[in-house]
Structure formats: structure tokens, C-alpha cells
Design an enzyme around this catalytic site. Sequence first.
Site, PDB file in Angstrom:
ATOM      1  N   HIS A 107      -4.548  -1.703  -5.511  1.00  0.00           N
ATOM      2  CA  HIS A 107      -4.054  -0.748  -6.065  1.00  0.00           C
ATOM      3  C   HIS A 107      -4.967   0.475  -6.259  1.00  0.00           C
ATOM      4  O   HIS A 107      -6.117   0.358  -7.318  1.00  0.00           O
ATOM      5  CB  HIS A 107      -3.015  -1.134  -7.432  1.00  0.00           C
ATOM      6  CG  HIS A 107      -1.819  -2.010  -7.012  1.00  0.00           C
ATOM      7  ND1 HIS A 107      -1.166  -2.404  -7.890  1.00  0.00           N
ATOM      8  CD2 HIS A 107      -1.769  -2.604  -5.853  1.00  0.00           C
ATOM      9  CE1 HIS A 107      -0.269  -3.268  -7.251  1.00  0.00           C
ATOM     10  NE2 HIS A 107      -0.707  -3.278  -5.979  1.00  0.00           N
ATOM     11  N   ASP A 162       0.869  -1.154  -0.070  1.00  0.00           N
ATOM     12  CA  ASP A 162      -0.074  -0.025   0.099  1.00  0.00           C
ATOM     13  C   ASP A 162       0.810   1.370  -0.223  1.00  0.00           C
ATOM     14  O   ASP A 162       0.340   2.192   0.467  1.00  0.00           O
ATOM     15  CB  ASP A 162      -1.087   0.011   1.174  1.00  0.00           C
ATOM     16  CG  ASP A 162      -1.771  -1.051   1.148  1.00  0.00           C
ATOM     17  OD1 ASP A 162      -2.182  -1.644   0.126  1.00  0.00           O
ATOM     18  OD2 ASP A 162      -1.953  -2.013   2.400  1.00  0.00           O
TER      19      ASP A 162
HETATM   20  P1  GDP Z   1      -0.623   0.338  -3.536  1.00  0.00           P
HETATM   21  O1  GDP Z   1      -1.385  -1.171  -3.097  1.00  0.00           O
HETATM   22  O2  GDP Z   1       0.607   0.354  -3.405  1.00  0.00           O
HETATM   23  O3  GDP Z   1      -1.016   0.555  -5.100  1.00  0.00           O
HETATM   24  O4  GDP Z   1      -1.401   1.215  -2.626  1.00  0.00           O
HETATM   25  P2  GDP Z   1      -2.959   1.598  -2.265  1.00  0.00           P
HETATM   26  O5  GDP Z   1      -3.788   2.242  -3.343  1.00  0.00           O
HETATM   27  O6  GDP Z   1      -3.607   0.249  -1.319  1.00  0.00           O
HETATM   28  O7  GDP Z   1      -3.008   2.571  -1.110  1.00  0.00           O
HETATM   29  C1  GDP Z   1      -2.336   3.950  -1.242  1.00  0.00           C
HETATM   30  C2  GDP Z   1      -3.454   4.944  -0.948  1.00  0.00           C
HETATM   31  O8  GDP Z   1      -3.046   6.149  -0.700  1.00  0.00           O
HETATM   32  C3  GDP Z   1      -4.576   5.050  -1.925  1.00  0.00           C
HETATM   33  O9  GDP Z   1      -5.723   5.240  -1.425  1.00  0.00           O
HETATM   34  C4  GDP Z   1      -4.179   6.257  -2.846  1.00  0.00           C
HETATM   35  O10 GDP Z   1      -5.040   6.936  -3.575  1.00  0.00           O
HETATM   36  C5  GDP Z   1      -3.598   6.948  -1.757  1.00  0.00           C
HETATM   37  N1  GDP Z   1      -2.324   7.837  -2.209  1.00  0.00           N
HETATM   38  C6  GDP Z   1      -1.583   7.645  -3.059  1.00  0.00           C
HETATM   39  N2  GDP Z   1      -0.403   8.321  -3.059  1.00  0.00           N
HETATM   40  C7  GDP Z   1      -0.818   9.339  -2.261  1.00  0.00           C
HETATM   41  C8  GDP Z   1      -0.101  10.721  -1.747  1.00  0.00           C
HETATM   42  O11 GDP Z   1       0.962  10.890  -2.377  1.00  0.00           O
HETATM   43  N3  GDP Z   1      -0.524  11.261  -0.822  1.00  0.00           N
HETATM   44  C9  GDP Z   1      -1.880  10.987  -0.358  1.00  0.00           C
HETATM   45  N4  GDP Z   1      -2.516  11.846   0.695  1.00  0.00           N
HETATM   46  N5  GDP Z   1      -2.599   9.758  -0.576  1.00  0.00           N
HETATM   47  C10 GDP Z   1      -1.870   9.072  -1.465  1.00  0.00           C
HETATM   48  P1  IMO Z   2      -0.796  -4.193  -2.205  1.00  0.00           P
HETATM   49  O1  IMO Z   2      -0.263  -4.797  -3.517  1.00  0.00           O
HETATM   50  C1  IMO Z   2      -1.029  -4.812   2.073  1.00  0.00           C
HETATM   51  C2  IMO Z   2      -0.551  -8.946   3.475  1.00  0.00           C
HETATM   52  C3  IMO Z   2      -1.811  -9.663   4.274  1.00  0.00           C
HETATM   53  C4  IMO Z   2      -1.207 -10.516   5.040  1.00  0.00           C
HETATM   54  C5  IMO Z   2      -0.064 -11.163   4.387  1.00  0.00           C
HETATM   55  C6  IMO Z   2      -0.418 -12.397   3.822  1.00  0.00           C
HETATM   56  O2  IMO Z   2      -2.172  -3.543  -2.346  1.00  0.00           O
HETATM   57  O3  IMO Z   2       0.112  -3.437  -1.522  1.00  0.00           O
HETATM   58  P2  IMO Z   2      -2.063 -13.163   1.566  1.00  0.00           P
HETATM   59  O4  IMO Z   2      -3.794 -12.822   1.356  1.00  0.00           O
HETATM   60  O5  IMO Z   2      -1.266 -12.704   0.635  1.00  0.00           O
HETATM   61  O6  IMO Z   2      -1.910 -14.489   1.887  1.00  0.00           O
HETATM   62  O7  IMO Z   2      -1.676 -12.401   3.109  1.00  0.00           O
HETATM   63  O8  IMO Z   2       0.166 -10.069   3.423  1.00  0.00           O
HETATM   64  N1  IMO Z   2      -0.662  -8.445   2.147  1.00  0.00           N
HETATM   65  C7  IMO Z   2      -0.794  -7.166   1.745  1.00  0.00           C
HETATM   66  N2  IMO Z   2      -0.760  -6.152   2.664  1.00  0.00           N
HETATM   67  N3  IMO Z   2      -1.065  -4.624   0.805  1.00  0.00           N
HETATM   68  C8  IMO Z   2      -1.088  -5.709  -0.112  1.00  0.00           C
HETATM   69  O9  IMO Z   2      -0.921  -5.684  -1.611  1.00  0.00           O
HETATM   70  C9  IMO Z   2      -1.053  -7.187   0.547  1.00  0.00           C
HETATM   71  N4  IMO Z   2      -0.977  -8.159   0.016  1.00  0.00           N
HETATM   72  C10 IMO Z   2      -0.727  -8.937   0.992  1.00  0.00           C
HETATM   73  O10 IMO Z   2      -2.504  -8.481   5.080  1.00  0.00           O
HETATM   74  O11 IMO Z   2      -0.603  -9.880   6.407  1.00  0.00           O
HETATM   75 MG    MG Z   3      -2.805  -1.750  -1.838  1.00  0.00          MG
END
Ligand code: GDP
Ligand code: IMO
Ligand code: MG
Length: 431
Positions: free
Chosen positions: A41, A13
Site C-alpha cells: 500500500h 492495487d
Molecule cells: P493499494 O495496494 O490498493 O494500496 O495500491 P498500491 O499502492 O499498490 O498501488 C496504487 C499506486 O497508484 C500507488 O503507486 C499510488 O501512489 C498510486 N495512486 C494512488 N492513487 C492514484 C491516483 O489517483 N492517480 C495516480 N496517478 N496514481 C495514484
Molecule cells: P494489495 O493489498 C495485487 C495476488 C497475487 C496472486 C494472488 C495470490 O497491494 O492490493 P498470494 O501471494 O496472496 O498467495 O497471491 O493474489 N495478490 C495481489 N495482487 N495486490 C495485492 O495486494 C495482492 N495480494 C495478493 O499477485 O495473483
Molecule cells: Mg498494492
Amino acid sequence: MSSTVIIGTQWGDEGKGRVVDVYAANADMVVRYQGGDNAGHTVKIGDQKYALHLIPSGIVRQKPSILGNGMVINPKSLLKEIGELEATGLTVRPHIFISEDAHLIMPYHIALDGASERAMGAGKIGTTLKGIGPAYTDKVSRTYGLRMGDLRDADYFLERLQRIVDDKNAMLTKLYGMDTTFDARAICDEYMGYYAEIKDMICDTAEMVWQARKHDRAIVFEGANATMLDVDHGTYPFVTCSTPTAGGAAVGTGIGPTAIDCVIGVVKAYTSRVGEGPFPTELKNEVGDLIRELGHEYGTTTGRPRRCGWLDICVLRKAARANGLAYLAVTHLDILDEFDEVPVCVAYDVDGRRTETFPSSLRDAEKAVPIYEIMPGWKTSTNGCRSYDDLPANARHYLDRMAELTGVPICLVTVGNERTQTIVIKEPVAL
Ligand code: GDP
Ligand code: IMO
Ligand code: MG
């Protein structure tokens, strides 16, 4: 930039989706190489928010979007995601290419993920309950794995399923004491229904990626999950079951490591983690709660509150090594705008010993006490900054120190979740 891997450096994340979206603008294809719908994502453009789980974030730019052989794919989730993206007005199906060698997530994988987590009680991993672990376990077992290409022959698929389902039912009832059982014929019918909808997307994606590479097309490989969740390099056993680190991009797409030119590590300006496992800089106090609220730190996939803490350079050093990072892309800088001071963990104290590397032993990682360098905050909104020079001096200082401590230069910074809230510092160059 010809072929670039974009990975998460922490526990997920970090903002990989939105960083991929930046580089996808000039890419000819975007390729996912591992994981499944445990990933969530996000790409935000104006008021429109796109949530991607299986489909590469490049779909938002309407680029060829490949689901590589290293992935585990639940076709029901895939069809749901396609429908949700189509509802936003995107054209989706013609851009999607699914590896015939990618493994299928089956209903019994999801049941077993839940059963195993329940059986572990307090020692649970905290998985996303999407069946990821059981699907990868079956892949490696060779006995139980079913692949996308297997859907092409319904008789063969049913024959394989009949044997597999008997064993899975025995596990569920005898090992886990559940009364849920599965019927091979019903699963086969269900999956043949999905196949009818996705069959035109299933192909030899390794050849597609290779041809793109041979013709010097720009390829972005989109890592899911993250370095510290890697089955080899993460906080084992509190990890996922795949290889999110950059090496996984070769294995998970069918090209060799020499076809990768550049690796960018996405770093959240602080740290978050969802699920169980060690997290040395976690703040189990009102500061952690404040970061969670400011950063809206609730899972994109599961909605779970994320654990939050300060930036950990020991984690980033590990990510730099395990991925061969050429650059850092730093996200969420704006979330730190309000703090008087921003501590950065530069080393740990483990049983009275100072260490600058992340301990490989789980016990030591659990005992690690962060040693902080306190950086002054900038107390100014960065949301409107669009260049490095626009940033407040202390924010620049924070970024410079991050690059210095990790030995990796920064190519990109983001200061809000919207696509335009992006500062390009330098264009990544192939190594
Ligand atoms: P990923 O799994 O690495 O693609 O990230 P996620 O989408 O799960 O989580 C990132 C969250 O932070 C999302 O809700 C994005 O919209 C938000 N986000 C991404 N970059 C920024 C940033 O620079 N600032 C803020 N405030 N939010 C961000
Ligand atoms: P993105 O791509 C955050 C974590 C789960 C758990 C461990 C194992 O959005 O960054 P699983 O279901 O894969 O067997 O869970 O990995 N986990 C993540 N945490 N972001 C993710 O993906 C994750 N994918 C798996 O929370 O701790
Ligand atoms: Mg994510």
C-alpha cells in the site's frame, strides 16, 4: 463515521493505502484484518513515498495501528518495514499493536510457496511468494499453525517446531524433490530474536478494538488484497488465501459484524491485475501498455508489471454485493485524461448469452467477452482539480455513470498519487 471498512473492489492495487490515509485523518485507530506482506500500500506526501506491507497505512498519520488476528505475519518483514518507516522520520514502535492470535509466516512457508508454484508450471497462481498460502493452510489445518502468542514460551515453541519441521522437510524433499531442509533449533533461535524486538507490541488487540468501539471511537479497517482475490468470492483458484471482503473485518479483528457501520469500496478508474487468472477486460495491446506506463503499473511488493484493462462494472456489481458497499472511492481518474474514448464494460457475452454478473465458474469467466458502453474522453488534465465541479464535464459523466451502473454513490475521487490530489464528494455517513 464511527467504524468504516475500506476494501479493494477489483484485483488489488486500487489505491487503498492512499484512501485509508484520507479517512485516517479523523480516525482513532487503523486496523488491518487479513493478508500479510503480499500487500503493498502506498501513501505519498510531497516527495516522501511510504510503502506499507504489514503495517496499517494509519501509521503515516501516527495513529494506533493494529495488526489483527486474521493476518499472517512474517516478523522478519515486519522488522524491516518498521526500520524503513523509522528511517523516514516516523515514530513507529509505540503505535504498533500486534494480535497475539495472528499466525506466523515461517521460512518453510516461503519455501513451500515457491515449490508449489514451480510444480504447477503453466498452471501456477502467480503468488507473491511471501508464504501466504502455506501459512493460511497451516492455520486451518490446526496441526501446524504457530501464532504470535506462541513466541512467549521458547520451550513450547521449539517443541512444536520440531514436529512441524520434520513434516515440512518431508514435503519439501519427498513431494517437491528439493534439497532444502530446515532445522527447528535454528528457526527457533531466529524467531526468538525477532520476538525480543516485538514482544512489547504483542497483545489482545480484539479487546482494544472492542473498547474503542464501545467508546464510540472512529475505527478504520484497512482491507488488503481485494474482492476478486477473496478465497470465497474471487476468481478461485486464482485468489489469495484470506477474506479481504468486508466480512473479514469482523472475523479478522474479533468484533461482531454489527460493529461495522460503513463500507467503502476503492475502485481504480480502470482495472489492473497482477498474477494469473481471468480478467475479461484485459487489453493485451498497445492501449493496455499505455495504461501501464501512464499509471506506473508495476507491483509495489514484487515489481511485476500489472496487467491492465478497462473498467468492469460486472466486477463492481459483485463487489457491491459481496461487501455491502455504501460508497465508492474512485482513484486514478487522471490516468484516463488522455484518451479520446473510455470504454466501460457493462455486461459480458458468454457463449452467446448476455450476463451482467461476474460468472462464478472459472471456465465462463475465461470465456466472457466484454460488452462495452463507449464513453467520450475528456482530454484535459484532472491533476489540479480539487472539487467535483472542477472536473471536466465528461469526467463527471464517467463518474456519474459508474455510480448509476453500480447503484453505489461516490464519496471520494483521486486525481494523482499525492495526498492533496483528492476530491471529497461527500462525507461517508454510518448506515
Ligand atoms: P493499494 O495496494 O490498493 O494500496 O495500491 P498500491 O499502492 O499498490 O498501488 C496504487 C499506486 O497508484 C500507488 O503507486 C499510488 O501512489 C498510486 N495512486 C494512488 N492513487 C492514484 C491516483 O489517483 N492517480 C495516480 N496517478 N496514481 C495514484
Ligand atoms: P494489495 O493489498 C495485487 C495476488 C497475487 C496472486 C494472488 C495470490 O497491494 O492490493 P498470494 O501471494 O496472496 O498467495 O497471491 O493474489 N495478490 C495481489 N495482487 N495486490 C495485492 O495486494 C495482492 N495480494 C495478493 O499477485 O495473483
Ligand atoms: Mg498494492
